[in-house]
Design a protein around this motif. Structure first.
Motif, short mmCIF file in Angstrom:
data_model
loop_
_atom_site.label_atom_id
_atom_site.label_comp_id
_atom_site.label_asym_id
_atom_site.label_seq_id
_atom_site.Cartn_x
_atom_site.Cartn_y
_atom_site.Cartn_z
N TYR A 82 -28.56 -6.95 -4.19
CA TYR A 82 -29.04 -7.01 -2.81
C TYR A 82 -30.30 -6.18 -2.55
CZ TYR A 82 -24.25 -8.65 -2.47
OH TYR A 82 -23.07 -9.34 -2.67
N PHE A 83 -30.58 -5.22 -3.41
CA PHE A 83 -31.71 -4.34 -3.17
C PHE A 83 -32.64 -4.34 -4.39
CE2 PHE A 83 -27.97 -2.69 -0.94
CZ PHE A 83 -28.42 -2.70 0.37
N GLY A 84 -33.90 -4.22 -4.11
CA GLY A 84 -34.89 -4.23 -5.19
C GLY A 84 -35.88 -5.36 -4.98
N GLU A 85 -36.81 -5.46 -5.90
CA GLU A 85 -37.88 -6.45 -5.80
C GLU A 85 -37.31 -7.86 -5.85
OE1 GLU A 85 -42.11 -7.64 -7.99
OE2 GLU A 85 -40.92 -5.93 -8.69
N GLY A 86 -37.69 -8.67 -4.87
CA GLY A 86 -37.26 -10.06 -4.82
C GLY A 86 -35.87 -10.27 -4.25
#
Length: 358
Positions: A82-86
């Protein structure tokens, strides 16, 4: 050919559109599990001497806490989804797409239940014992939702009972959508049906809990501890078969570590908590506040005091029964004496009459 025919097919879809509203199998099985848990838990609570309606009252606190806690645990342990690039952090709120960590659900659900029990002034450990088998049965029912979602499966296998995972596409756009789409019938892989292993294990533990409770009259939160320990034991081995993405510690899935730690904690509580079972009078609202679940010494002292009161009441009842029996014997002897006196009196009267006639 026989092995191939024995493979378990996945459902062609897990979502059906009713106009603008999606009907999700995952949500339906979660709701069904909650309903079954409340209904059966309520029956078990009344059978133990508790007031009707208490389980439903406490469930109003426990269920929302459990759902939120289950999602928090899932997002915390699989944050990379759910979190991070893209990635799209807002999807952490999409509970209908699956992803509820049972550890968070039980922990936060217990907090909600504790709040409800404090509010209604009923003992949390006793309520936990009443609902323990029902909650685990609800978990087994919920695993069917994972089956429809094609999630939480294991590694590839050639076992006859392997689970077929189908490719799914959105029927309107044609885009690949494994969660919400419809199957094309094309099998991507055959995997270990770990959802089924856990479901069967849960049902076996439910049966074991019911039989043990009936045989040994387990109380004071110890049956709930056995539920947690039994589930954790099976979950540890199921986790070793899974292959989906998960956070690892030292090469081992985090849920395996959690299972082991929770198992040890539950068994420690079972060993240290008060033996026996609460009396029906102790389940009624308005009694003395119970110690905190982790205050083992205070819990044992309270249990010893309760058992002493119960023993005193039993002795009093025995004395009363003895006294009643003695009184009955005295009354019987008195009645017999009266009969003898009446007989003697009648005989004397007869003798006097005969003398007069003479």
């Amino acid at each position: 050919m026989n092995s191939v025919l024995a493979y378990i097919p996945s459902p062609p879809q897990g979502v059906w559109q009713l106009g603008p509203f999606p009907l999700r199998a995952y949500a339906l099985f979660i709701i069904l599990g909650i309903v079954v848990a409340i209904w059966w838990g309520e029956r078990r609570w009344r059978e133990r001497g508790g007031q009707p309606g208490a389980v439903l009252d406490v469930a109003m606190f426990a269920v929302p806490f459990g759902l939120v806690g289950g999602r928090i645990y899932h997002v915390a342990t699989d944050w990379q989804k759910y979190f991070g690039e893209g990635k799209h952090p807002v999807e952490a709120l999409y509970i209908w797409q699956g992803g509820l960590g049972i550890w968070g659900a039980v922990f936060f659900g217990a907090i909600g239940a504790w709040i409800g029990c404090r509010m209604y002034k009923i003992p949390l450990p006793a309520l936990g014992d009443a609902v323990a088998p029902a909650v685990l049965l609800a978990q087994a029912i919920g695993r069917l939702g994972n089956y429809f979602n094609q999630e939480l499966y294991g590694r590839a296998t050639e076992l006859p009972w392997g689970l077929e995972i189908y490719e799914r596409f959105d029927p309107e756009t044609g885009a690949r959508d494994m969660m919400n789409g419809v199957s094309t019938g094309r099998v991507l892989e055959v995997v270990q049906p770990t959802f089924l292993y856990e479901l069967v294990w849960n049902v076996l533990v439910v049966i074991g809990l019911v039989l043990l409770d009936k045989r040994y009259k387990i109380g004071h939160g110890r049956l709930f501890a056995l539920y947690v320990a039994g589930y954790s034991f099976g979950r540890f081995f199921v986790e070793l078969l899974r292959s989906d993405e998960a956070t690892h510690i030292l090469g081992i899935r985090i849920n395996s570590f959690t299972s082991a730690l929770v198992f040890l904690g539950a068994m420690a509580y079972f060993a240290l908590a008060t033996k026996g079972r609460e009396t029906p009078a102790q389940l009624q609202p308005g009694g003395e506040p119970r110690p905190w679940p982790w205050q083992f010494s205070a819990l044992r002292a309270a249990g010893a005091a309760d058992n002493a009161v119960t023993a005193t009441d039993s002795e009093t009842e025995s004395v009363d029964v003895t006294k009643k029996a003695d009184s009955a014997e005295v009354d019987k002897d008195s009645a017999q004496a009266d009969v003898v006196s009446e007989s003697v009196g009648a005989a004397d009267a007869k003798d006097v009459t005969d003398a007069k006639k003479s």
